[in-house]
Write an enzyme that holds these catalytic residues in place. Structure first.
Site, PDB file in Angstrom:
ATOM      1  N   HIS A 199       0.739  -1.065  -0.103  1.00  0.00           N
ATOM      2  CA  HIS A 199       0.147  -0.151  -0.033  1.00  0.00           C
ATOM      3  C   HIS A 199       0.800   1.373  -0.075  1.00  0.00           C
ATOM      4  CE1 HIS A 199       0.378  -0.133   4.552  1.00  0.00           C
ATOM      5  NE2 HIS A 199       0.539   1.211   4.272  1.00  0.00           N
ATOM      6  N   ASP A 224      -0.441  -7.356   1.490  1.00  0.00           N
ATOM      7  CA  ASP A 224       0.339  -6.030   1.591  1.00  0.00           C
ATOM      8  C   ASP A 224       1.880  -6.260   1.644  1.00  0.00           C
ATOM      9  OD1 ASP A 224       0.551  -3.394   1.603  1.00  0.00           O
ATOM     10  OD2 ASP A 224      -0.201  -3.215   3.696  1.00  0.00           O
ATOM     11  N   SER A 283       4.177   2.618   8.075  1.00  0.00           N
ATOM     12  CA  SER A 283       3.806   1.741   7.132  1.00  0.00           C
ATOM     13  C   SER A 283       5.009   1.014   6.235  1.00  0.00           C
ATOM     14  CB  SER A 283       2.842   2.268   6.053  1.00  0.00           C
ATOM     15  OG  SER A 283       1.657   2.437   6.590  1.00  0.00           O
TER      16      SER A 283
END
Ligand SMILES: *[C@@H]1O[C@H](CO)[C@@H](O)[C@H](O)[C@H]1NC(C)=O
Ligand SMILES: *[C@@H]1O[C@H](CO)[C@@H](O)[C@H](O)[C@H]1NC(C)=O
Ligand SMILES: *[C@@H]1O[C@H](CO)[C@@H](O)[C@H](O)[C@H]1NC(C)=O
Ligand SMILES: *[C@@H]1O[C@H](CO)[C@@H](O)[C@H](O)[C@H]1NC(C)=O
Ligand SMILES: *[C@@H]1O[C@H](CO)[C@@H](O)[C@H](O)[C@H]1NC(C)=O
Ligand SMILES: *[C@@H]1O[C@H](CO)[C@@H](O)[C@H](O)[C@H]1NC(C)=O
Ligand SMILES: *[C@@H]1O[C@H](CO)[C@@H](O)[C@H](O)[C@H]1NC(C)=O
Length: 726
Positions: A495, A551, A664
């Site tokens: 992502h 992911d 992230s």
């Protein structure tokens, strides 16, 4: 007197002389008026001719002429060419006269004449003669005894003639009689050989001109040696008028030779010799045989070089001889700065060697090839690189290790090649060491409340990924974290690198918009860090934007990064227990620049700029949560959350700042107690919508152990030590 009378009377009586040509193959000849008595004073000649190859046979059926002494008066005379074959007269043979009787007369050639003559008076009545002739074949094969005319090999008679033929291998000469051989084109190019007359020691063919050429390279001198057994037709007075041998060697000539005395040895002093052998159409002589050899000028003696030898070893070397120079073990031939195992020189014409004898130099491996991130130490003094010298390769400790795990010892072999017992001529390589920071992480800390400032070198694999699209207004800019896997691969979450376009298609951002920082501690000092542009971005193609399943993504850096205290890869799960994924309650660490601000959610991170970051890298220590518990905690919420088998959760049930998200894409690392390596087991992926620190809000991480195969496939194993592969 009488003959004079006849002559004069004949003139007086006007003798009627007649000549008759006969050319048929047979015929009848009768005296004039036969069977009546023949007239006086008559003379008739029959010229009989038949084709060549025939002769004429004549015989009388009837004969009745006046008889006279020596057939003076009337007669029949038979001639052939100038030769009188017979003269007949009378009725019966007497001492002085002959009658033909039953006798047949045969001409020696194809011509015969018969002359009938009667004088002026006949005392009685004579009826004359009646004769027949036929052409008869000559069997030349039986009759030609004269060697000059008979066939050389085979004779074949036919009616009217004959012809000659030759044995196999011979040709009929244009005289149609003798048999010659074709021997005008014999070329000898070997350094020695034997030449002899055709059929030797049997008589040589007639009517032949044999040419033997010996052609050798310039520099050779040909010597001929005739055998004693020598026999060529000769003549006692005239020198070799019939058959002979002549020898031409360059401008010199030898011969002609004939007779029975061998010419013996002839040193021609030439590299090109022509032997001409001529035979005429007669004679039976045994011929000749010779052997020839050719040698050139000798070259000076050669001495082997120091530490070397020459082969073959001879007392003398002459033209075309070659010697090979080789060196003892550990030495190589050196000629004009070129190294080789052997060197060959040749004795050329005029007795000169083609080259000087080279020297033998000790084999030299030269300076060893360099090893990236490694170095060489010499085990012999003065950094010698000659035969039997030793070297050892090492890698830049502790950031690189040797692959494969060998001593790296090489020795210079006799051929001048660096050789290792372990790897042969193959060089090892220096690969980055993973997961072992030189600044050890404080593992003793049981629990960290909230984020803590990391010290430089605690997380040397930590990467800051900045995505910045300046083509947009306002500039699109966000950041994420990643973990270095090797010199050129960085692992992160999908992502982070997904293009932020409105639709839900999963495509990566343009690689030109991505910068990766490594060795970064304080974001205000980015100049101290290493930055890299990107060659390739790989998003997992099953990444689901709805639930963040799969992911995971990879970034390939355009240029490799060098390892050091602040840059080092993290390890991938490799051992069996690591590949099972993280066990519940295991403590792991997460680092990032976003941790200290608990209000930031993933979406915030995506849309915010750098200003939301902490300046100093932060880290938290969190336990892995039982999968079922995490699943339940999310399922009880409003919203459509799903925790898949490709995810795991970490955090504290009671909540707290430290339960919040890191950056992230950053790595959740767990230390393997056996190997002391830090292994990336998770990637920061997502969390609930509530504020960070809420109760029962666990952070959700991509479960890296499920993707080891995918990572190997995408990177081609470039990030792991092959020794550690299972
Ligand atoms: C016949 O033969 C004789 C002797 O050879 C010769 O002189 C004469 O001319 C010949 N006659 C004819 C017609 O050929
Ligand atoms: C040999 O024979 C050929 C053909 O049969 C002929 O043409 C030629 O004249 C002959 N040569 C001699 C020398 O008789
Ligand atoms: C030998 O080699 C080492 C490393 O390759 C180098 O540092 C050293 O100066 C060399 N010594 C000599 C005497 O050349
Ligand atoms: C390399 O080999 C040595 C000796 O066999 C051993 O002690 C060492 O642990 C090995 N290193 C690795 C990384 O396997
Ligand atoms: C990347 O590093 C180079 C040299 O270390 C530096 O000159 C450059 O400004 C850096 N670029 C960025 C975007 O930080
Ligand atoms: C986090 O958000 C809460 C409420 O929205 C606010 O009171 C708090 O100051 C924020 N904390 C930080 C560090 O921004
Ligand atoms: C919940 O997720 C499933 C699968 O991801 C999807 O099919 C469904 O539409 C989602 N529901 C809502 C309300 O977003």
């Amino acid at each position: 007197m009488r003959s004079f009378l006849i002559w004069s009377l004949s003139v007086l009586h006007l003798i009627k002389a007649e000549a008759i040509e006969l050319t048929d193959m047979f015929g009848e000849i009768q005296s004039p008026s036969f069977p009546d008595s023949y007239p006086s004073d008559s003379e008739v000649t029959w010229n009989i001719s038949v084709p060549d190859g025939f002769r004429i046979k004549l015989y009388f059926m009837h004969f009745d002429l006046e008889s006279s002494y020596l057939c003076e008066y009337d007669y029949v005379k038979i001639e052939s060419e100038d030769q009188v074959l017979a003269t007949f007269c009378g009725r019966e043979a007497t001492d002085t006269e002959q009658t033909p009787g039953q006798q047949a007369i045969t001409s020696p050639s194809s011509y015969m004449s018969l002359t009938f003559r009667s004088d002026f008076s006949n005392e009685e009545r004579f009826t004359g003669f009646d004769a027949h002739y036929t052409a008869v074949d000559i069997d030349e094969c039986l009759e030609k005894s004269d060697e000059e005319l008979s066939c050389d090999h085979h004779c074949h008679n036919y009616i009217g003639g004959y012809y000659c033929s030759c044995r196999f291998g011979y040709l009929l000469h244009s005289d149609n009689r003798t048999c010659k051989v074709e021997c005008s084109d014999n070329l000898f190019t070997q350094r020695n050989g034997v030449i002899h007359s055709p059929d030797f020691p049997n008589p040589y063919p007639k009517s032949s001109d044999c040419l033997y050429r010996i052609e050798l390279e310039e520099g050779f001198f040909i010597t001929l040696q005739f055998e004693d057994n020598f026999d060529i037709e000769d003549h006692p007075e005239v020198s070799c008028p019939y058959d002979y041998i002549k020898i031409k060697a360059g401008l010199k000539e030898f011969g002609p030779f004939c007779g029975e005395k061998s010419p013996g040895r002839i040193e021609t002093k030439s590299n090109s010799v022509q032997i001409l052998f001529h035979s005429d159409n007669s004679g039976e002589n045994g011929g000749w045989k010779l052997s020839y050899t050719a040698i050139g000028d000798p070259c000076p003696l050669v001495e082997p070089p120091l530490n070397g030898k020459i082969e073959p070893s001879q007392a003398t070397y002459t033209f075309k001889d070659q010697v090979v120079i080789s060196c003892n073990t550990g030495y190589n031939v050196f000629k004009d700065d070129v190294e080789s195992e052997t060197f060959q020189i040749e004795c050329m014409k005029d007795g000169i060697w083609s080259n000087k004898v080279p020297v033998c130099k000790m084999a030299d491996c030269k300076s060893p090839p360099e090893l990236d991130h490694g170095f060489v130490t010499f085990s012999t003094p003065h950094n010698l690189t000659t035969y039997q010298s030793g070297i050892q390769y090492s890698c830049q400790h502790p950031f690189y290790q040797m692959v494969p795990n060998v001593t790296g010892i090489f020795t210079c072999d006799a051929k001048g090649v660096w050789m290792s017992e372990e790897l042969g001529t193959h060089l090892p390589s220096c690969q980055p060491v993973c997961g072992q920071p030189t600044r050890p992480l404080p593992t003793h800390v049981k629990r960290i409340i909230g984020g803590r400032n990391a010290e430089p070198g605690f997380f040397p694999w930590q990467a800051l990924i900045v995505v910045e699209d300046t083509s947009r207004v306002p500039n699109d800019r966000w950041f994420g974290s990643g973990a270095l896997l090797s010199e050129s691969w960085v692992l992160t979450a999908a992502h982070v690198l997904r293009s932020q376009r409105r639709d839900n298609t999963i495509i990566p951002v343009s690689k030109e918009h991505v910068t990766v920082y490594l060795g970064l501690h304080d974001v205000r000092n980015k100049m101290d860090a290493v930055n890299r542009t990107v060659e390739k971005i790989i998003l997992h193609d099953a990444f689901d934007i709805q639930n963040y399943n799969h992911d995971i993504a990879l970034v390939k850096l355009k240029e490799k990064v060098a390892m050091g205290p602040y840059v080092m890869p993290v390890c991938m799960p490799q051992f069996e227990h690591e590949l099972e994924g993280p066990h519940p309650n295991t403590l792991g660490l997460v680092a990032g620049w976003g941790i200290s601000n608990p209000n930031i959610t993933v979406d915030d991170v995506m849309s915010s700029g750098m200003r939301t970051l902490s300046d100093i890298l932060q880290y938290v220590k969190l336990p892995v949560v039982l999968h079922a518990e995490c699943k339940t905690s999310y399922e009880s919420r409003s919203g459509n959350y799903s925790v898949t088998e490709n995810m795991f959760c970490a955090g504290y049930y009671e909540g707290g700042k430290d339960t919040c998200l890191g950056d992230s894409g950053g790595a959740f690392i767990i230390q393997d107690l056996d190997s002391q390596r830090w292994v990336a087991q998770g990637l920061v992926s997502w969390g609930g919508p509530e504020e960070c620190g809420s109760k029962q809000v666990y952070g959700v991480y991509t479960k890296v152990s499920n993707y080891v195969g995918w990572l190997q496939e995408q990177t081609g194993w470039t990030f792991t030590n092959p020794d550690l592969r299972r």
